[in-house]
Design an enzyme around this catalytic site. Structure first.
Site, mmCIF file in Angstrom:
data_model
loop_
_atom_site.group_PDB
_atom_site.id
_atom_site.type_symbol
_atom_site.label_atom_id
_atom_site.label_comp_id
_atom_site.label_asym_id
_atom_site.label_seq_id
_atom_site.Cartn_x
_atom_site.Cartn_y
_atom_site.Cartn_z
ATOM 1 N N LYS A 104 40.496 8.362 37.990
ATOM 2 C CA LYS A 104 41.614 7.881 37.542
ATOM 3 C C LYS A 104 42.264 6.806 38.790
ATOM 4 C CE LYS A 104 45.272 10.999 37.731
ATOM 5 N NZ LYS A 104 46.159 10.402 38.394
ATOM 6 N N ARG A 124 53.024 14.848 34.364
ATOM 7 C CA ARG A 124 52.033 16.100 34.265
ATOM 8 C C ARG A 124 52.221 17.320 33.131
ATOM 9 N NH1 ARG A 124 48.836 15.867 38.979
ATOM 10 N NH2 ARG A 124 49.759 14.762 40.491
ATOM 11 N N ARG A 148 30.662 17.311 46.785
ATOM 12 C CA ARG A 148 31.234 16.322 47.876
ATOM 13 C C ARG A 148 31.103 17.029 49.134
ATOM 14 N NH1 ARG A 148 37.481 15.536 46.398
ATOM 15 N NH2 ARG A 148 37.171 14.214 44.199
ATOM 16 N N ARG A 159 35.144 20.604 51.841
ATOM 17 C CA ARG A 159 36.363 21.239 51.884
ATOM 18 C C ARG A 159 36.606 22.372 51.234
ATOM 19 N NH1 ARG A 159 38.028 15.508 50.283
ATOM 20 N NH2 ARG A 159 38.565 14.368 52.297
ATOM 21 N N ARG A 161 42.261 24.119 39.327
ATOM 22 C CA ARG A 161 42.984 23.072 39.207
ATOM 23 C C ARG A 161 42.968 22.509 37.599
ATOM 24 N NH1 ARG A 161 41.459 21.979 44.393
ATOM 25 N NH2 ARG A 161 39.947 20.276 43.713
#
Ligand SMILES: [Zn+2]
Length: 222
Positions: free
Chosen positions: A21, A96, A133, A165, A176
């Site tokens: 995005k 949101r 990642r 991470r 999330r």
């Protein structure tokens, strides 16, 4: 006074974390010559510049709380009134929630939003993207399970340790995404009901996705 022949371009961009995005939002804003308004960036800037809402937001965050819909709307309202937003804007990261969407519509008026774009990427795809990642813990260089450093897991740039991470673990990503499903999908559906939503497949070549978004906006608005 300079006149403009094109109508204003006022866009919203939705998409799950990992859908690409941010990248597409920057490109679209540039293409249409409107400011890319990222609520995360804006909140930090308002705090730095000490605007009325920035000060309130800082107090709230300093107290360890989330910034409320009301404060966020105040920030948006201040930002959309800036001279560079007179011919349009692109909002990234707002609204949101359904309430924020309705508040925004009340602020802009029913004709004040031209199109909401939804970059659609399946949940499993973004989980795979994010959870693969890896990042250098010293210099921040990016790697992935598919594209590891030459010597796993030592950074090619600085020799630092390349790790995952905490935010990027599958569990953290799924949490999330659950929040997105619960809070943000209802506002996406609401914009669809208003006839303002266009959905684009967010899987594939980045440049082709940009082209598709540009032609969607162009066909709809011009
Ligand atoms: Zn490094």
């Amino acid at each position: 006074m300079e006149s403009t022949t094109r109508p204003p371009v006022r866009l919203l961009v939705f998409g799950r974390q990992g859908a690409g995005k941010g990248t597409q939002a920057v490109r679209l804003a540039e293409q249409f010559g409107v400011p890319h308004i990222s609520t995360g960036d804006m909140l930090r800037a308002a705090v730095r510049e000490g605007t009325e809402f920035g000060q309130r937001a800082k107090e709230i965050m300093d107290a360890g709380h989330l910034v409320s819909d009301e404060v966020m709307l105040g920030l948006i309202s201040e930002r959309l009134a800036q001279p560079d937003a007179v011919n349009g804007w692109l909002l990234d990261g707002f609204p949101r929630t359904l309430q924020q969407g309705k508040d925004l519509m009340a602020l802009t008026g029913a004709d004040g939003i031209d199109l909401a774009l939804d970059l659609d990427v399946a949940e499993d795809v973004v989980v795979e993207r994010i959870s693969s990642r890896r990042v250098c813990s010293s210099c921040g260089a990016n790697y992935s399970v598919q594209v590891p450093p030459t010597s796993p897991w030592t950074c090619d740039v600085c020799g630092g340790e390349v790790t995952q991470r905490d935010d990027d673990t599958e569990q953290a990503v799924r949490e999330r995404l659950a929040t997105y499903l619960l809070q943000t999908i209802p506002v996406v559906k609401w914009f669809e009901e208003q006839g303002l939503l266009a959905t684009v497949d967010g899987v594939g070549d980045r440049d082709e996705i940009t082209e598709e978004l540009i032609s969607l906006v162009t066909n709809r608005l011009f």
